[in-house]
Every structure is written in structure tokens, then in C-alpha cells.
Design a protein around this motif. Structure first.
Motif, PDB file in Angstrom:
ATOM      1  N   CYS A 171       9.389 -10.808  27.586  1.00 27.86           N
ATOM      2  CA  CYS A 171      10.003  -9.831  27.060  1.00 27.86           C
ATOM      3  C   CYS A 171      10.791 -10.134  25.673  1.00 27.86           C
ATOM      4  O   CYS A 171      10.457  -9.835  24.704  1.00 27.86           O
ATOM      5  CB  CYS A 171      10.970  -9.053  27.988  1.00 27.86           C
ATOM      6  SG  CYS A 171      11.854  -7.982  27.152  1.00 27.86           S
ATOM      7  N   ALA A 172      11.638 -11.317  25.943  1.00 22.10           N
ATOM      8  CA  ALA A 172      12.313 -12.118  25.142  1.00 22.10           C
ATOM      9  C   ALA A 172      11.351 -12.546  23.950  1.00 22.10           C
ATOM     10  O   ALA A 172      11.631 -12.320  22.707  1.00 22.10           O
ATOM     11  CB  ALA A 172      13.171 -13.147  25.440  1.00 22.10           C
ATOM     12  N   GLY A 173      10.173 -12.918  24.287  1.00 19.08           N
ATOM     13  CA  GLY A 173       9.094 -13.414  23.314  1.00 19.08           C
ATOM     14  C   GLY A 173       8.652 -12.039  22.501  1.00 19.08           C
ATOM     15  O   GLY A 173       8.352 -12.312  21.264  1.00 19.08           O
ATOM     16  N   ILE A 174       7.731 -11.179  23.319  1.00 18.28           N
ATOM     17  CA  ILE A 174       7.298 -10.283  22.978  1.00 18.28           C
ATOM     18  C   ILE A 174       7.941  -9.291  21.993  1.00 18.28           C
ATOM     19  O   ILE A 174       7.697  -8.886  20.674  1.00 18.28           O
ATOM     20  CB  ILE A 174       6.472  -9.473  23.920  1.00 18.28           C
ATOM     21  CG1 ILE A 174       5.508 -10.444  24.648  1.00 18.28           C
ATOM     22  CG2 ILE A 174       5.828  -8.219  23.522  1.00 18.28           C
ATOM     23  CD1 ILE A 174       4.595  -9.583  25.984  1.00 18.28           C
ATOM     24  N   ILE A 175       9.248  -9.124  22.531  1.00 17.38           N
ATOM     25  CA  ILE A 175      10.222  -8.040  21.633  1.00 17.38           C
ATOM     26  C   ILE A 175      10.495  -8.939  20.431  1.00 17.38           C
ATOM     27  O   ILE A 175      10.506  -8.005  19.185  1.00 17.38           O
ATOM     28  CB  ILE A 175      11.254  -7.460  22.344  1.00 17.38           C
ATOM     29  CG1 ILE A 175      11.003  -6.669  23.541  1.00 17.38           C
ATOM     30  CG2 ILE A 175      12.271  -6.816  21.676  1.00 17.38           C
ATOM     31  CD1 ILE A 175      10.194  -5.350  23.274  1.00 17.38           C
ATOM     32  N   GLY A 176      10.892  -9.903  20.557  1.00 15.68           N
ATOM     33  CA  GLY A 176      11.197 -10.986  19.385  1.00 15.68           C
ATOM     34  C   GLY A 176      10.227 -10.860  18.380  1.00 15.68           C
ATOM     35  O   GLY A 176      10.249 -10.922  17.339  1.00 15.68           O
ATOM     36  N   ALA A 179       9.824  -7.640  16.683  1.00  9.22           N
ATOM     37  CA  ALA A 179      11.205  -7.456  15.783  1.00  9.22           C
ATOM     38  C   ALA A 179      10.778  -8.433  14.363  1.00  9.22           C
ATOM     39  O   ALA A 179      11.043  -7.944  13.072  1.00  9.22           O
ATOM     40  CB  ALA A 179      12.517  -7.982  16.304  1.00  9.22           C
ATOM     41  N   TYR A 180      10.281  -9.347  14.601  1.00  4.19           N
ATOM     42  CA  TYR A 180       9.833 -10.295  13.552  1.00  4.19           C
ATOM     43  C   TYR A 180       8.795  -9.638  12.558  1.00  4.19           C
ATOM     44  O   TYR A 180       8.993  -9.571  11.154  1.00  4.19           O
ATOM     45  CB  TYR A 180       9.346 -11.634  14.214  1.00  4.19           C
ATOM     46  CG  TYR A 180       8.867 -12.635  13.076  1.00  4.19           C
ATOM     47  CD1 TYR A 180       9.644 -13.413  12.320  1.00  4.19           C
ATOM     48  CD2 TYR A 180       7.633 -13.250  13.319  1.00  4.19           C
ATOM     49  CE1 TYR A 180       9.323 -14.391  11.395  1.00  4.19           C
ATOM     50  CE2 TYR A 180       7.093 -14.183  12.341  1.00  4.19           C
ATOM     51  CZ  TYR A 180       7.800 -14.736  11.330  1.00  4.19           C
ATOM     52  OH  TYR A 180       7.761 -15.712  10.486  1.00  4.19           O
ATOM     53  N   HIS A 201      15.985 -17.295  19.824  1.00  9.15           N
ATOM     54  CA  HIS A 201      15.569 -18.660  19.870  1.00  9.15           C
ATOM     55  C   HIS A 201      14.050 -18.923  19.971  1.00  9.15           C
ATOM     56  O   HIS A 201      13.412 -20.128  19.498  1.00  9.15           O
ATOM     57  CB  HIS A 201      16.371 -19.414  21.181  1.00  9.15           C
ATOM     58  CG  HIS A 201      15.467 -19.758  22.591  1.00  9.15           C
ATOM     59  ND1 HIS A 201      15.357 -18.611  23.344  1.00  9.15           N
ATOM     60  CD2 HIS A 201      14.842 -20.860  23.025  1.00  9.15           C
ATOM     61  CE1 HIS A 201      14.670 -19.102  24.453  1.00  9.15           C
ATOM     62  NE2 HIS A 201      14.399 -20.602  24.078  1.00  9.15           N
ATOM     63  N   LEU A 202      13.323 -17.948  20.523  1.00  7.56           N
ATOM     64  CA  LEU A 202      11.926 -18.002  20.562  1.00  7.56           C
ATOM     65  C   LEU A 202      11.302 -17.631  19.110  1.00  7.56           C
ATOM     66  O   LEU A 202      10.371 -18.082  18.367  1.00  7.56           O
ATOM     67  CB  LEU A 202      11.353 -17.194  21.319  1.00  7.56           C
ATOM     68  CG  LEU A 202      11.480 -17.599  22.839  1.00  7.56           C
ATOM     69  CD1 LEU A 202      11.068 -16.417  24.035  1.00  7.56           C
ATOM     70  CD2 LEU A 202      11.001 -18.975  23.306  1.00  7.56           C
ATOM     71  N   THR A 203      11.935 -16.446  18.440  1.00  4.39           N
ATOM     72  CA  THR A 203      11.847 -15.965  17.164  1.00  4.39           C
ATOM     73  C   THR A 203      11.809 -17.098  16.345  1.00  4.39           C
ATOM     74  O   THR A 203      11.091 -17.388  15.188  1.00  4.39           O
ATOM     75  CB  THR A 203      12.459 -14.840  16.763  1.00  4.39           C
ATOM     76  OG1 THR A 203      12.339 -13.803  17.779  1.00  4.39           O
ATOM     77  CG2 THR A 203      11.938 -14.183  15.422  1.00  4.39           C
ATOM     78  N   GLY A 269      15.448  -5.191  -1.508  1.00  6.91           N
ATOM     79  CA  GLY A 269      14.231  -5.020  -1.185  1.00  6.91           C
ATOM     80  C   GLY A 269      13.902  -5.543   0.280  1.00  6.91           C
ATOM     81  O   GLY A 269      12.878  -5.615   0.920  1.00  6.91           O
ATOM     82  N   GLY A 270      15.157  -6.078   0.943  1.00  9.85           N
ATOM     83  CA  GLY A 270      15.011  -6.911   2.155  1.00  9.85           C
ATOM     84  C   GLY A 270      15.061  -5.986   3.251  1.00  9.85           C
ATOM     85  O   GLY A 270      15.435  -4.765   3.161  1.00  9.85           O
ATOM     86  N   THR A 271      14.787  -6.513   4.524  1.00 11.14           N
ATOM     87  CA  THR A 271      14.739  -5.540   5.902  1.00 11.14           C
ATOM     88  C   THR A 271      15.594  -6.030   6.775  1.00 11.14           C
ATOM     89  O   THR A 271      15.580  -7.159   7.206  1.00 11.14           O
ATOM     90  CB  THR A 271      13.310  -5.513   6.444  1.00 11.14           C
ATOM     91  OG1 THR A 271      12.382  -4.861   5.330  1.00 11.14           O
ATOM     92  CG2 THR A 271      13.082  -4.552   7.481  1.00 11.14           C
ATOM     93  N   LEU A 272      16.301  -5.249   7.591  1.00 12.45           N
ATOM     94  CA  LEU A 272      16.934  -5.709   8.740  1.00 12.45           C
ATOM     95  C   LEU A 272      16.341  -4.880   9.951  1.00 12.45           C
ATOM     96  O   LEU A 272      16.390  -3.676   9.892  1.00 12.45           O
ATOM     97  CB  LEU A 272      18.614  -5.260   8.698  1.00 12.45           C
ATOM     98  CG  LEU A 272      19.208  -5.304  10.099  1.00 12.45           C
ATOM     99  CD1 LEU A 272      19.304  -6.672  10.591  1.00 12.45           C
ATOM    100  CD2 LEU A 272      20.587  -4.608   9.858  1.00 12.45           C
ATOM    101  N   ALA A 273      15.940  -5.568  11.012  1.00 14.66           N
ATOM    102  CA  ALA A 273      15.319  -4.714  12.132  1.00 14.66           C
ATOM    103  C   ALA A 273      16.293  -4.885  13.369  1.00 14.66           C
ATOM    104  O   ALA A 273      16.912  -6.128  13.512  1.00 14.66           O
ATOM    105  CB  ALA A 273      13.738  -5.511  12.570  1.00 14.66           C
ATOM    106  N   MET A 274      16.503  -4.029  13.979  1.00 16.11           N
ATOM    107  CA  MET A 274      17.387  -3.999  15.137  1.00 16.11           C
ATOM    108  C   MET A 274      16.495  -4.029  16.280  1.00 16.11           C
ATOM    109  O   MET A 274      15.615  -3.201  16.867  1.00 16.11           O
ATOM    110  CB  MET A 274      17.903  -2.433  15.324  1.00 16.11           C
ATOM    111  CG  MET A 274      19.081  -2.223  14.016  1.00 16.11           C
ATOM    112  SD  MET A 274      20.580  -2.947  13.915  1.00 16.11           S
ATOM    113  CE  MET A 274      21.409  -2.249  15.273  1.00 16.11           C
TER     114      MET A 274
END
Length: 355
Positions: A171-176, A179-180, A201-203, A269-274
Motif C-alpha cells: 500500500c505505502a509503496g503502490i500508493i506512493g 502519487a509519483y 520514504h519509498l517514493t 506548470g508544477g503539480t501537487l498530488a494529494m
């Protein structure tokens, strides 16, 4: 605990009729006077058609588990057993299952089921399926000795990873990873990570191994030190400005107040992902300071199975390794209390059985 067993005719494994498990009695603060959780005995579940029964080896302790336990997310199932970063071995097959064999080590993630027929499923966006179900929210999860999963929603675990290390990837890895991807990080660009727990920390490892300059903004002093040890370019307070403007950013915190600061830190042009499933409200923002210059604000909802397969392949190839703090199953409540403090080193994982 009842030690009476049922012999599975397709396996030499003796499966007990009851198991130790945690359940949410009444959602509330994890560090309150009355715990929302109870360590108890439950029946071992039976796999339904298309499902397999898994003996749990390890289960990661995710921040989403805290949201479910404390009531930030609505109750979907009474007396729920949390947990959705699960690694275990298949010990029993339901009818019409053929993907795995008895004894296979598999991973069980957050996304448990989608309908397969709605417009989102048919267009490859099953993470937006309005009928979707989730392990550890709609169905009992991995804070237990046994759990079931529809075989089509489980993953094979790369041999590189031991079971405790593999759990946070689910989850932490896949969701990260999603989001990336949603943050549209350009090659050789700069990435800001707001909050630095299990997912971030994984991202950070993925980004740095792909030549991205990573800047961490978090409240925890231990988390800052850990981020710098991993090799990030800088680590500052959550509401500080990074030393350089950011091409992209990901907000892993459940705090809406972070959003204006992160948007201000972006380049044009930057992006913020929640990245979170839950957040406090986002305060009013200034159009010139926070939105103008074609800046983008987006969210992440769960993941597709393709995300999971891509991430596990990438984690294997890049040798991504979670930093893990191990807890026994009986101390899951203590792990959640540690996570609630917001200053953790990597990820917490429950050791449930050998394997």
C-alpha cells in the motif's frame, strides 16, 4: 484459543477453526482513555468462490488503518479487523480458483474488488469504480492470523523481498508510486515530499534512483534525520519553503493547511498530488500566489492492479527496500500509537507467523 482443526482435503495444512485477531469496537482516538481496538478471538474465514484463504505472515501498519480506527473514515463494517498490507501463504482454495497453488506466498493490498463493468473499470480506471471494496475497511484485514482475498486482486511477491520487507510495498509503496506518477515529475526535476512516513520514504528511493532531486518537508525531527540518511537533498519543516522551487510535490500528510505552502513552492506548470485518502479542509488560497502560472492540484484515489504490478516490478529492479520496525501481532495498538505521533522511521510491520 480453540485448537480444534478442520483438515483441508486439498492440503496437508491443518487449519484451526478460530484465530487471534484485532477488531475495532468503537472508532475513536488511538491514545484515548478507552481503546477503540480489542484483541480477541474470531472464526477463521472460509474462502468464497474465486477466493483463497491466506495464513498471514506479516501485515504492514498503514496510516489509513489509523484513519479507519479513529473514525476519520466512515464505518463500512462493524467489528472490523484492520490491515491491508498483507503477506502470507495460500492454505486453502475456494471454488473456481486456479491462479495460485497451495503454499504460494502472495500479497494482499488495499483494493479488494471492483465490479469490472462500470465506465471506470472498462476504461482502465478501476481505482475510481463506485462499487469498489477494500481490505481492512469493507472486509476484515490482516491484523489477524488468517484472511481471505479474491485471487484476481492479490500479487505475487518478488523473491528478493522477505515477508516483513514486502508488506509495506503493498500500500505505502503502490500508493506512493501512483502519487509519483500523478505528480508528473519531469526527468531530472525537483520533487518535494510533504510528510515522511512509510509511503514517502519509498517514493523518495524511487525518485532518487531515477535521477530526481528530492526535498523533504516534515514535522518530525527523527523523520528529517532519516530522510537525510537516505540521501535526499534537504529536509526542512512542513511549513518551510524548500531551498529551490519544485517541479512537483506530493502531500502525504492529512493536513489541508499544507496545500497553500506546497502550491506556493511549485514552479510555473508544477503539480501537487494529494496522496492521502483523508485530509482536513484546504484553506482559502490566493490565485496569484498559489494557482496562477498553470499550476496543477490533483488527488490520488486508491490504485489500479496495473499500478501494483508496475510498482512491484520497479521495486524489484531498483532494489527498493522499506525501513521496517517489527511489532508482534499482539501489539498492533502500540504500532498505531507510534504512527499517530507522525515522526516515524520508515514503516511498522506486524509479525504474525513465521515465513
Amino acid at each position: 484459543m480453540n485448537t480444534k482443526t478442520n483438515e483441508n482435503p486439498t492440503s496437508e495444512t491443518s487449519i484451526p477453526t478460530e484465530m487471534k485477531a484485532w477488531e475495532i469496537v468503537k472508532p475513536g482516538p488511538i491514545d484515548g482513555d478507552v481503546s477503540p481496538l480489542r484483541y480477541t478471538t474470531k472464526p477463521v474465514p472460509e474462502p468464497k468462490r474465486g477466493e483463497v484463504l491466506v495464513k498471514v505472515i506479516a501485515c504492514g501498519v498503514c496510516h489509513t488503518d489509523l484513519h479507519v480506527t479513529e473514525g476519520d473514515l466512515p464505518v463500512h463494517k462493524k467489528n472490523l479487523t484492520p490491515g491491508h498490507e498483507i503477506v502470507g501463504r495460500v492454505v486453502k482454495m475456494g471454488d473456481e480458483t486456479r491462479r495460485f497453488k497451495l503454499g504460494d506466498r502472495i500479497g494482499i493490498p488495499w483494493l479488494r474488488w471492483t465490479c469490472g463493468v462500470c465506465e471506470y473499470c472498462r476504461s482502465g480506471r478501476e481505482n475510481l469504480c463506485p462499487n469498489s471494496l477494500y481490505t481492512g475497511w469493507d472486509h476484515d484485514g490482516g491484523y489477524a492470523e488468517y484472511v481471505t482475498v479474491p485471487e484476481g486482486f492479490a500479487y505475487r511477491i518478488p523473491a528478493r523481498f522477505d515477508s516483513l520487507t514486502a508488506a509495506p510495498l503493498l500500500c505505502a509503496g503502490i500508493i506512493g508510486y501512483r502519487a509519483y506518477e500523478r505528480a508528473n515529475v519531469p526527468a531530472g526535476g525537483t520533487l518535494g515530499l510533504y510528510g515522511f512516513g512509510g509511503s514517502a520514504h519509498l517514493t523518495a528511493q524511487i525518485a532518487m534512483k531515477q535521477g530526481i532531486q528530492v526535498h523533504v518537508l516534515t514535522r518530525g525531527e527523527d523523520a528529517k534525520k532519516f530522510a537525510l540518511q537516505l540521501g535526499v537533498a534537504s529536509a526542512r519543516g512542513t511549513y518551510d519553503m524548500p531551498p529551490v522551487k519544485l517541479d512537483s510535490a506530493i502531500n502525504y500528510t492529512p493536513v489541508g493547511d499544507v496545500v497553500p505552502k506546497a502550491m506556493e513552492a511549485l514552479k510555473p506548470g508544477g503539480t501537487l498530488a494529494m496522496a492521502g485518502i483523508h485530509s482536513t479542509n484546504i484553506p482559502q488560497m490566493s490565485y496569484p500566489s498559489h494557482i496562477f502560472h498553470e499550476k496543477n492540484l490533483t488527488s490520488v484515489e486508491s490504485n489500479t492492479r496495473r499500478d501494483g504490478e508496475e510498482f512491484l516490478t520497479l521495486a524489484d529492479r531498483l532494489n527498493i527496500h522499506p525501513e521496517v520496525t517489527e511489532y508482534p501481532l499482539a501489539k498492533a495498538d502500540e504500532a498505531l500509537k507510534y504512527i499517530s505521533k507522525g515522526d516515524i522511521r520508515g514503516a511498522c510491520v506486524l509479525r504474525v507467523s513465521k515465513g
